[in-house]
Every structure is written in C-alpha cells, then in structure tokens.
Design an enzyme around this catalytic site. Structure first.
Site, PDB file in Angstrom:
ATOM      1  N   ASP A  12       1.038  -0.626  -0.036  1.00 30.83           N
ATOM      2  CA  ASP A  12       0.239   0.381   0.069  1.00 30.83           C
ATOM      3  C   ASP A  12       0.686   1.268   0.168  1.00 30.83           C
ATOM      4  O   ASP A  12       0.823   2.487  -0.681  1.00 30.83           O
ATOM      5  CB  ASP A  12      -0.456   0.014   0.674  1.00 30.83           C
ATOM      6  CG  ASP A  12      -1.710  -0.811   0.902  1.00 30.83           C
ATOM      7  OD1 ASP A  12      -2.642  -1.807  -0.111  1.00 30.83           O
ATOM      8  OD2 ASP A  12      -2.906  -1.006   2.511  1.00 30.83           O
ATOM      9  N   GLU A  63     -15.417 -27.289 -19.507  1.00 34.68           N
ATOM     10  CA  GLU A  63     -15.470 -26.286 -18.019  1.00 34.68           C
ATOM     11  C   GLU A  63     -16.925 -26.193 -17.425  1.00 34.68           C
ATOM     12  O   GLU A  63     -17.708 -26.161 -17.831  1.00 34.68           O
ATOM     13  CB  GLU A  63     -15.246 -25.505 -18.701  1.00 34.68           C
ATOM     14  CG  GLU A  63     -13.595 -25.363 -19.724  1.00 34.68           C
ATOM     15  CD  GLU A  63     -14.018 -24.153 -21.263  1.00 34.68           C
ATOM     16  OE1 GLU A  63     -12.893 -23.834 -21.280  1.00 34.68           O
ATOM     17  OE2 GLU A  63     -15.061 -23.873 -21.836  1.00 34.68           O
ATOM     18  N   LYS A 103     -19.365 -24.018 -15.681  1.00 37.07           N
ATOM     19  CA  LYS A 103     -19.735 -22.316 -16.170  1.00 37.07           C
ATOM     20  C   LYS A 103     -20.408 -21.220 -14.931  1.00 37.07           C
ATOM     21  O   LYS A 103     -21.381 -22.103 -14.062  1.00 37.07           O
ATOM     22  CB  LYS A 103     -21.528 -23.090 -16.941  1.00 37.07           C
ATOM     23  CG  LYS A 103     -22.279 -21.334 -17.328  1.00 37.07           C
ATOM     24  CD  LYS A 103     -23.630 -21.934 -18.021  1.00 37.07           C
ATOM     25  CE  LYS A 103     -24.141 -20.655 -18.602  1.00 37.07           C
ATOM     26  NZ  LYS A 103     -24.093 -20.072 -18.224  1.00 37.07           N
ATOM     27  N   ASP A 150     -21.473 -18.078 -12.311  1.00 33.64           N
ATOM     28  CA  ASP A 150     -22.927 -17.574 -12.462  1.00 33.64           C
ATOM     29  C   ASP A 150     -21.675 -16.081 -12.008  1.00 33.64           C
ATOM     30  O   ASP A 150     -21.782 -15.402 -11.611  1.00 33.64           O
ATOM     31  CB  ASP A 150     -23.320 -18.154 -11.378  1.00 33.64           C
ATOM     32  CG  ASP A 150     -24.973 -17.820 -11.562  1.00 33.64           C
ATOM     33  OD1 ASP A 150     -25.050 -16.852 -12.611  1.00 33.64           O
ATOM     34  OD2 ASP A 150     -25.216 -17.849 -10.492  1.00 33.64           O
ATOM     35  N   ARG A 161     -21.116  -8.249 -22.290  1.00 37.50           N
ATOM     36  CA  ARG A 161     -21.918  -8.986 -23.563  1.00 37.50           C
ATOM     37  C   ARG A 161     -23.321  -8.300 -24.492  1.00 37.50           C
ATOM     38  O   ARG A 161     -23.415  -8.198 -25.696  1.00 37.50           O
ATOM     39  CB  ARG A 161     -22.766 -10.515 -23.452  1.00 37.50           C
ATOM     40  CG  ARG A 161     -23.121 -11.176 -24.604  1.00 37.50           C
ATOM     41  CD  ARG A 161     -23.736 -12.487 -23.322  1.00 37.50           C
ATOM     42  NE  ARG A 161     -24.629 -13.189 -24.920  1.00 37.50           N
ATOM     43  CZ  ARG A 161     -25.489 -13.178 -25.139  1.00 37.50           C
ATOM     44  NH1 ARG A 161     -26.009 -11.975 -24.748  1.00 37.50           N
ATOM     45  NH2 ARG A 161     -25.682 -13.561 -26.346  1.00 37.50           N
ATOM     46  N   TYR A 202     -11.826 -16.976 -20.079  1.00 36.58           N
ATOM     47  CA  TYR A 202     -12.256 -18.713 -20.596  1.00 36.58           C
ATOM     48  C   TYR A 202     -11.934 -18.946 -22.386  1.00 36.58           C
ATOM     49  O   TYR A 202     -12.183 -19.649 -22.651  1.00 36.58           O
ATOM     50  CB  TYR A 202     -13.253 -19.288 -20.342  1.00 36.58           C
ATOM     51  CG  TYR A 202     -14.761 -18.402 -20.489  1.00 36.58           C
ATOM     52  CD1 TYR A 202     -14.895 -18.176 -21.623  1.00 36.58           C
ATOM     53  CD2 TYR A 202     -15.235 -17.954 -19.872  1.00 36.58           C
ATOM     54  CE1 TYR A 202     -16.168 -17.999 -22.314  1.00 36.58           C
ATOM     55  CE2 TYR A 202     -15.953 -16.668 -19.694  1.00 36.58           C
ATOM     56  CZ  TYR A 202     -16.543 -16.214 -20.899  1.00 36.58           C
ATOM     57  OH  TYR A 202     -17.781 -15.430 -20.932  1.00 36.58           O
ATOM     58  N   LYS A 234     -27.177 -27.543 -17.610  1.00 30.47           N
ATOM     59  CA  LYS A 234     -27.503 -26.737 -16.714  1.00 30.47           C
ATOM     60  C   LYS A 234     -27.668 -27.387 -15.462  1.00 30.47           C
ATOM     61  O   LYS A 234     -28.245 -28.183 -15.801  1.00 30.47           O
ATOM     62  CB  LYS A 234     -28.459 -25.464 -16.667  1.00 30.47           C
ATOM     63  CG  LYS A 234     -28.246 -24.775 -17.975  1.00 30.47           C
ATOM     64  CD  LYS A 234     -27.392 -23.401 -17.402  1.00 30.47           C
ATOM     65  CE  LYS A 234     -27.718 -22.748 -16.541  1.00 30.47           C
ATOM     66  NZ  LYS A 234     -28.758 -21.693 -16.872  1.00 30.47           N
ATOM     67  N   CYS A 292     -42.186  -5.735  18.755  1.00 33.13           N
ATOM     68  CA  CYS A 292     -40.850  -5.955  19.218  1.00 33.13           C
ATOM     69  C   CYS A 292     -41.011  -7.295  20.385  1.00 33.13           C
ATOM     70  O   CYS A 292     -41.428  -7.576  21.230  1.00 33.13           O
ATOM     71  CB  CYS A 292     -40.020  -4.681  19.873  1.00 33.13           C
ATOM     72  SG  CYS A 292     -38.233  -5.607  19.929  1.00 33.13           S
ATOM     73  N   CYS A 343     -38.480  -5.627  23.145  1.00 35.16           N
ATOM     74  CA  CYS A 343     -39.102  -4.995  24.318  1.00 35.16           C
ATOM     75  C   CYS A 343     -40.737  -5.191  24.412  1.00 35.16           C
ATOM     76  O   CYS A 343     -40.720  -3.983  25.339  1.00 35.16           O
ATOM     77  CB  CYS A 343     -37.944  -3.602  23.790  1.00 35.16           C
ATOM     78  SG  CYS A 343     -38.441  -2.892  22.516  1.00 35.16           S
ATOM     79  N   CYS A 370     -38.350  -1.783  15.495  1.00 35.11           N
ATOM     80  CA  CYS A 370     -38.706  -1.766  16.315  1.00 35.11           C
ATOM     81  C   CYS A 370     -38.090  -0.002  16.806  1.00 35.11           C
ATOM     82  O   CYS A 370     -36.639   0.427  16.651  1.00 35.11           O
ATOM     83  CB  CYS A 370     -38.049  -2.566  17.739  1.00 35.11           C
ATOM     84  SG  CYS A 370     -38.034  -1.672  19.459  1.00 35.11           S
ATOM     85  N   CYS A 427     -34.078  -1.387  23.728  1.00 34.56           N
ATOM     86  CA  CYS A 427     -34.417  -2.164  22.889  1.00 34.56           C
ATOM     87  C   CYS A 427     -32.635  -3.315  23.272  1.00 34.56           C
ATOM     88  O   CYS A 427     -32.354  -2.705  22.647  1.00 34.56           O
ATOM     89  CB  CYS A 427     -34.997  -2.428  21.866  1.00 34.56           C
ATOM     90  SG  CYS A 427     -35.470  -3.949  21.141  1.00 34.56           S
TER      91      CYS A 427
END
Length: 668
Positions: free
Chosen positions: A38, A113, A115, A117, A136, A225, A312, A406, A409, A424, A430
C-alpha cells in the site's frame, strides 16, 4: 525531486507493483506485506498526480479506481458474443453428441468447463495493453466498462510476454467471490440496507457502477476462458487456455479434456456436489468441441454455436416442514423473520433455518405453521423458502400474522411508507439494538477497540455499565475488575484499547456512530466532504445530496439522525471523551497559484472528474472550495443534474458559472 527523477521513479514503482500483483494473483505468493504494498502504491499515486504526463497505460494506480462514468458508451463487438444452447437433460446431451458425430465423425474430443455464474466480458488488448472491456449486452453490442474492469486485480493491464499478437480479445466471466458477497451483505444488513439477492446480480450491478472507486472496493474477480483474434497460431480451445494462462490471465484449473460423451457425463457428476466447495457460484457445465477446424465445420445457428452446449444443473430444492417463525431484531431496529425448519439436506449442507425476508414475503407465499415448504439456496448460498406444497397443508391451518410488537422489548413496530421492513423505534431501550450498536462501534472498520468482544459487551450491558458506546469511555479499572472472569490484564487491555481508539480517523468514528444507511464507504465520502462532525450535523438534505454517491435515502437518514436531541448529546459525549471528530487536513502539494484568492462551488456530475478530484485540483492551484453560494463566490463549476436550488441562487446573484471543459481550459 526533478522531473527526470520523478519519471524514473514512476517507471520503477509501476514495474515493481505490477510484479508483486502478478506474484500474488497468478502464483499465490505474497512477497511483501499489505502495508508495504500500500505504501508503494500511495507513493506512485502521489507522483502521478504531480506528473500526470508520466503516468503509464499499465499503471497499477488504475486498480484503485477514481474514474466517474456518467454514461456507458455502446460498443459493437468485433466477434459477436453468442449465447449457448442450454439443456438440463443427459438425453439431450447425447443428442448433441450424435449431431456432432454426424457432422465430423468420431475422431474428436471435448473440453468440459465449469459455467461460472457472473457477467460475460470481452476484453481487447492492443500491443499487450488493455484497451477496452465490453459487456455482452445483446451479443452484438455491449457497454464499455473499461474503467471498472481495470480495477479487477487478476486482469492484466499489460501482457509481459513477447510472443503476443498485436491485437487480440479474451472472453471471461467477471464474478463476485462468495466471501466478498457475504461481507457486502453483512455490512448492508448492519446499516439497514436490503440484502443483495445473489452474487451474480451483485457482480452485474457492480460492473455498471458510475464510480470505479466503489467498484475497486467490491473486489470483483474474473476467470478467462476464451481467446479470439487474427493469425493466433492456435489450433484448439485447450491450446488457447494454456496460452492465455501463460500470458498472465486467471484461468480456472477445473476444466478437463474428455475423449467422449461418457467422460463428459463423469465430469458433470463429479462437479454436481464438488462445485459447492468453490469460492464462487456455478450453475452448470459448458461442453465444447476442442479442435478449431472442427468447430468451423460444425458452424453456427443464428443464435449459438453448434460445437458447444451448456448443461445446467437443476436448482437444488428440498422439501421440509415449517416448524415456526422467529423474529430477529438488528442494530438498526429492523425486524427480520426467520423460518425454523425440520432439518433437511440441501446443496451439501444440513439446513435448519431459512430467510423469509419480510411481511410481504410471508403474505405472498401464504405461509402457515406446519406447511410443507420448498427450500432452495438463493445464489446457492442463502437458504430461502420458494413455495408451499398446498396438497400437504394441514386442515384448519391459519395464515401467519406478522407481529405488531417488538419480540425483545414489546414496543409497537413501525413501518415507513415505501419500505418492506418493520422497525422497533425503541433504540435506547431495546437490548439487541443496544448491544448491536456497541458491537458495531467496537468492530475493526469502526473504532477497532481491542479487548472487547461480543461476550464482554453482553457482560457490560447486563451489569448496567454500558447503554450506548459513549459509556465505554466512562469505564474504569475498578469497574472492569468486578466483572466475572476478568483479571488485571483483561481490564488493562480494554482500557488501552479505548485509549488507542481516540486516535482512530474521523471517517471510522463516523461509521462507528451507526447512522442508518451510512456504511463504511459512505462514511468516508461524508468525512471527506464535510471535514468535521459539526459541519455534517448542520448539513441540509440538499447539501448532503450534493455529495457523490449520496442518494435521497442516505441524506434523509443523516438529517433525521442529527435532528434528535439524544443523538446530539451522544456526539457531545464522544467529543468530550477525545475521539477524532475532524478529518486530518491533507498536505496540499501546489501546482500553481492561478486560483489564488478565488472561491469555487462544485455541483452536479462530471464526465472526466469526480467532485473530489475537482476540489483537489482547485486547492492545488491556490483556490478554495466552499459549500454554499453567496454574493462573494467567484465560480460555480456546473455539471449535469446540479441542484436546482443552487442553480437558481447562482443565477439570481449573477455568479459566473463554468462547465467542466471551461474549468479544464482554465487549468491549462
């Protein structure tokens, strides 16, 4: 430092930081500490600011962001990004295999390969330098997201190999690692924001953010890929994967060569469960004919290649009994319903609880205790109830009614117009809200108070020693030593941690205070813009909206927070304790005195600058940036979507308004 010395140092730092980056992301080796890395990057950024002409195209300073993109330019793909045919059936895979055999015979192999997500990305390199990154889109054209993609540290800004074509394109999947996704959701939950649905949606939203600095903080990653270009001298997909890995791209080692469809099936079966151990989401397998000449023979349909198909995996769903609903209260008072289930195996783990989100979801699903419910893993991470098997519903079942008070409380819950969540309002009385605020305050990103953990918070609260974070600074050695299992060393560690927290920067203190919707990134922006807590407390809704990335909800949250007397008293107690309530002034390295004696107001959104960088330029050239318009103001730098009240006031007072281009000309 002379200009020549600065040029040589910039080149040296660029090469060194890129080398360390490559070691870390391509060879999993940390040659220096994060702190040392850094410091090198910080030195480079300062030198580049002083000598922008010497900034190199592959400068690692681009990794930290800073570019503001108002609109993403449309780019036509040189090679269309076609979609793949999908199947969930082994029979259809065999049909695909038969079609391939009919066209090219049996002398071929597949590459299988995972796929991933995420978001499909096309990245173009000219003479080894990253020139453009495009989504895309519709397959024919996409959006130019180059500035955001440059923040992804595993994507090379410059290819070091000599054996590269002058122009080529790689295809990859940009994704949000599960760790990063969970951290983001944890912070969103902590500040009262709705959770992100899944990593894919989060990655898609991140890559289209206007501020690349925020994109950099999200820590996206990318698996490459594919390789495209002219005269590549590559004969197969397998060769392409080897080549792009040699060039420094991040290629998943999970792919496999398969001599026939039976080996493909084995690969599919292997990863059906193994994929849940990966650090990112997957939703299937891509199968490609390996040889490029055979791919050419097979050709394309109008929408997809005939030489590839995606298998899939079906969403992993389980059926179980809804035993009860419990309600959890968070730090901000948000009440979240959680379903307790009869334990069931799902996606490799045993699931006992599932998210129900809010009252709207309970009503939409018409949930009833004793129902047989369907459970899936949202994004394959967070279990959620997706439906009810009405055929198995018990007779005389009664719809679940959302609680009105709640659970901790007893205070009546409130629900703001336009929001799905119940709250709440009893933040002072609380217990889970009080303890949640304390745990938020002491965490690493906030005051980073060592020696205090959640168990200590429970003890301090139970003994009545601490009711809000400012009470921590009233703790004494005697009070701490009276706690169970507390000795002299533990007490001194806490007191030392509290004393050290008084040196923590203002941005961390602001985050630790716990204003609803003000996360770590937002706190930093507010601290930089307003400089101290008093200026922030006095800021109007309109002034808050002027800050980059501050939307209406955040601005309203800040105004409402400081409008309450008890919050102002709390801030005064923190001030009295000695916490940093003002940002440290940056040392300004002057470029010129062309704006000496001149004052500026900056308003709106700009094409080539963030508002912070315009402010920095004004100050480096002797000017001063102020927040409000008065008759004494010299210039209003006006961007798009500037505040209407500022525009009206400036016109009324006859203030000289300049555009972004005019400001740039003034600098020249």
């Amino acid at each position: 430092m002379t200009r020549e010395e600065a040029k040589l140092r910039i080149e040296e730092l660029t090469e060194k930081i890129n080398y360390y980056n490559d070691l870390y992301y391509q060879q999993s080796t940390s040659a220096i500490s994060d702190f040392e890395f850094d410091k090198l990057l910080e030195e480079l950024i300062k030198l580049e600011d002083l000598h922008p002409k010497f900034k190199k195209e592959d400068s690692p300073s681009q990794r930290v962001g800073g570019t503001i993109t108002k609109e993403f330019k449309t780019v036509y793909h040189v090679y269309p990004m076609l979609s793949l045919s999908n199947t969930y059936s082994e029979e259809e895979l065999i049909e695909f295999d038969n079609r391939v055999k009919k066209a090219i015979g049996t002398n071929f192999e597949y590459i299988a390969e995972l796929k991933f997500d995420g978001v499909a990305m096309s990245i173009t390199y000219e003479n080894g330098i990253l020139k453009q990154a495009t989504t895309r889109g519709d397959g024919v054209r996409g959006d130019d997201v180059t500035a955001n993609v440059k923040t992804i540290r595993s994507i090379p800004l410059k290819i070091k190999s000599n054996n590269i074509p002058p122009l080529f394109e790689v295809r990859g999947e940009v994704f949000l690692p599960l760790d990063s996704f969970n951290k983001i959701n944890k912070e969103r939950e902590d500040i009262g924001e709705p959770l992100l649905a899944n990593p894919r949606n989060a990655a898609s939203g991140t890559i289209k953010m206007q501020d690349s600095t925020v994109v950099a903080q999200r820590k996206l990653d990318c698996f490459v890929y594919g390789l495209l270009g002219e005269n590549l001298d590559i004969k197969s997909h397998h060769e392409a994967l080897i080549k792009i890995k040699e060039w420094g791209f991040n290629v998943s080692d999970s792919y496999s060569s398969c001599k026939d469809i039976q080996e493909v099936m084995s690969y599919i079966n292997k990863w059906e469960r193994e994929r849940f151990k990966l650090p990112l989401g997957t939703d299937g397998i891509v199968i490609k004919v390996n040889d490029y000449k055979q791919q050419e023979i097979l050709g394309y349909t109008a929408k997809s290649p005939r030489w590839a198909i995606a298998y899939k995996y079906k969403a992993d769903t389980a059926s179980t009994i809804l035993e009860s609903i419990e309600y959890q209260v968070g730090r901000t008072g948000a009440v979240t319903p959680v379903a307790n289930l009869l334990p069931v195996q799902l996606a490799g783990t045993k699931v006992k609880r599932a998210s129900v989100h809010n009252a709207n979801e309970i009503k939409r699903l018409d949930l009833r205790i004793g129902d047989t419910v369907f459970v899936e893993k949202g994004g394959e991470i967070i279990p959620k109830i997706t439906g009810v098997n009405l055929g198995l519903r018990p007779e005389n079942s009664i719809p679940i009614e959302y609680i009105s008070n709640c659970p901790e409380c007893g205070t009546p819950l409130i629900r703001k117009e336009g929001e799905a969540v119940h709250y709440c309002p009893n933040e002072k009385g609380c217990p889970p809200q009080i303890k949640g605020k304390l745990e938020h305050f002491i965490q690493r990103k906030a005051l980073n108070i060592e020696g205090i953990g959640s168990e200590t918070v429970d003890q301090l609260f139970a003994k009545g020693l601490v009711k809000d974070p400012s009470d921590l600074y009233d703790l004494t050695f005697e009070k701490l030593c009276n706690l169970e299992r507390f000795g002299e060393k533990s007490a001194n560690n806490i007191l030392k941690g509290l004393e050290t927290s008084k040196t923590v920067p203002f941005k961390n203190v602001l985050f630790g205070i716990g204003i609803r919707y003000v996360g770590n990134t937002v706190a930093e922006k507010l601290a930089d813009h307003f400089n101290n807590i008093d200026a922030l407390a006095k800021a109007s809704f309109e002034e808050l909206r002027e800050v980059p990335e501050i939307g209406e909800k955040i601005a309203q949250g800040v105004v409402e927070y400081f409008a309450q007397e008890e919050h102002r008293v709390f801030i005064e107690r923190l001030k009295k304790a000695g916490l940093q309530m003002e940002a440290q002034k940056k040392v300004i390295e002057f470029e010129s005195n062309i704006f000496e004696g001149k004052t500026f107001v900056i308003s709106g959104v700009f094409q080539n600058f963030s508002r912070d960088s315009i402010k920095e330029k004004v100050e480096k050239n002797g000017g001063k940036v102020v927040s409000s318009i008065s008759a004494k103001l010299n210039f209003l730098i006006a961007g798009e979507n500037m505040g209407p009240s500022k525009l009206e006031k400036a016109q009324k007072l006859g203030i000289h308004m300049i555009s972004e281009d005019e400001f740039t000309d003034m600098l020249k």
